[in-house]
Design an enzyme around this catalytic site. Structure first.
Site, PDB file in Angstrom:
ATOM      1  N   GLY A   1       0.656  -0.952   0.211  1.00  0.00           N
ATOM      2  CA  GLY A   1      -0.285  -0.278   0.106  1.00  0.00           C
ATOM      3  C   GLY A   1       0.934   1.324   0.217  1.00  0.00           C
ATOM      4  N   CYS A   2       1.057   2.100  -1.146  1.00  0.00           N
ATOM      5  CA  CYS A   2       1.977   3.000  -1.387  1.00  0.00           C
ATOM      6  C   CYS A   2       1.679   3.941  -1.784  1.00  0.00           C
ATOM      7  CB  CYS A   2       3.213   2.389  -1.261  1.00  0.00           C
ATOM      8  SG  CYS A   2       3.305   0.663  -3.074  1.00  0.00           S
TER       9      CYS A   2
END
Ligand SMILES: *[C@@H]1O[C@H](CO)[C@@H](O)[C@H](O)[C@H]1NC(C)=O
Ligand SMILES: *[C@@H]1O[C@H](CO)[C@@H](O)[C@H](O)[C@H]1NC(C)=O
Ligand SMILES: *[C@@H]1O[C@H](CO)[C@@H](O)[C@H](O)[C@H]1NC(C)=O
Length: 359
Positions: free
Chosen positions: A144-145
């Site tokens: 998640g980035c």
């Protein structure tokens, strides 16, 4: 509000999760905050705090990682403990054992050289190969980035990425989120991959993870991969149950392309066509002005390609979080709108390490 159990299942399965969460109520606490114009946070000295190791690809897969992992046994155990704690929320920890069991059975379906490397690091550390495989897989779903490729006014390219661990990884309590982030922070390493006696590429990863999260091949290209939620399991489960086929485990695709593609175009072609176990966003930067692209991948397809575009006022950068180009982000996880607003507040004139770090 989600119950603890539902959240844990949610972060594990990533299926139906987004729809479910989207029904919760926002209250504006997830609104973005842009730090452009405020005192600079970037400190080049800090970059030196992450240790750098060499992995020699000329050396046998049975030994090439061992000098690294033996230094990290305690920290790897700590990371596994948080995974255990997280899945332990469900079914009194039985799920952890089931997952490790599955993983142990699945190792032999992983393509070489990763399979031998997994057995070797298990050997070297005394941590089971099933747990290592599980850990590698957890990194896979945890990307998640936000990734950005931006071009400054002189046409110089910068590639930036962060890792928003905790977002989907451990949703249930803030305490666990931080625990996970902290245990992973302790594992962060830079790796110089050497081949034929020369540096081949540079990657950032976690000790015990055999892929790269972010990579740079000098005078060729830069790459980061972001998780595309929701569609890994449909291909992953048959793989676990039936054994391997010709698909590439996403977590190692990034290392494969760093090793094999010689320039931006080769990397782009490979990442657009390689068959994957799951879905992903590949964020690729090159060496020439305009070489910045986001490739949105399904297991067997390229669903969308977004490129830098000199005719577009905002075409001097591409930015990707974890949502498709044509879909609204989850309101409590909207890093895209604030990210774009902040890039536009930065302006192309201020693109550099410090400026991007501020974003
Ligand atoms: C694991 O260790 C054993 C005993 O030291 C050795 O014989 C074997 O080759 C090792 N396997 C790998 C994959 O490193
Ligand atoms: C996936 O791609 C392969 C090779 O291009 C093709 O033969 C196959 O039909 C595709 N499968 C699906 C489900 O699209
Ligand atoms: C580039 O941007 C221009 C202006 O916004 C737009 O008309 C054009 O379609 C874009 N080209 C691509 C390939 O997206």
């Amino acid at each position: 509000m989600l119950s603890t159990g539902a959240a844990a299942v949610c972060s594990l399965l990533l299926v139906g999760c987004v729809t479910h969460l989207a029904q919760a109520d926002g209250l504006g606490q997830y609104a973005g905050q842009c730090l452009v114009g405020e005192p600079p946070l970037y400190d080049p000295e800090q970059a030196g705090n992450v240790p750098t190791f060499i992995v020699n690809l000329d050396e046998s897969p049975e030994t090439r990682w061992n000098h690294i992992v033996v230094k990290y046994v305690t920290q790897i155990q700590a990371a596994l403990d948080t995974v255990k704690k997280m899945v332990g929320v469900v079914e009194n920890g039985i799920l952890y054992d089931v997952l490790v069991h599955f993983m142990t059975g699945a190792v032999d379906s992983i393509q070489e050289p990763y399979r031998t490397e997994l057995y070797a690091i298990a050997n070297a550390t005394g941590i089971s190969v099933g747990e290592f495989t599980l850990m590698n897989l957890f990194y896979e779903v945890s990307k998640g980035c936000t990734s950005i490729v931006a071009q400054d006014a002189n046409g110089v390219l910068y590639h930036a990425r962060n890792q928003d661990f905790g977002t989907f990884f451990i949703w249930d309590t803030v305490a666990h989120q931080w625990e996970q982030t902290e245990t992973l922070r302790n594992l962060l390493i830079n790796v110089n991959f050497i081949q034929n006696g020369r540096p081949l590429f540079f990657g950032v990863t976690f000790a015990g993870h055999l892929g790269v999260l972010t990579g740079l091949r000098q005078h060729a290209f830069t790459l980061s991969t972001n998780a595309r939620f929701g569609s890994t399991l449909p291909t992953l489960i048959p793989w676990l149950l039936e054994g391997g086929n010709a698909r590439h485990f996403l977590m190692y695709t990034d290392r494969d392309v760093m090793q094999n593609a010689k320039n931006f175009q080769e990397a782009k072609d490979y990442l657009s066509t390689v068959q994957l176990f799951g879905s992903a966003y590949f964020i690729l930067g090159g060496t020439q002005p305009g070489e910045g692209v986001i490739i949105t991948r399904g297991p067997n397809s390229t669903d969308h390609v977004a490129s830098m575009n000199a005719s577009d006022p905002n075409g001097w950068y591409v930015l990707q979080t974890n949502y498709d180009w044509d879909r609204d982000p989850l309101f409590l996880d909207d890093r895209r709108t604030p990210g774009n607003m902040c890039m536009q507040a930065l302006t192309q004139a201020n693109v550099d390490h410090s400026g991007l770090y501020q974003v």
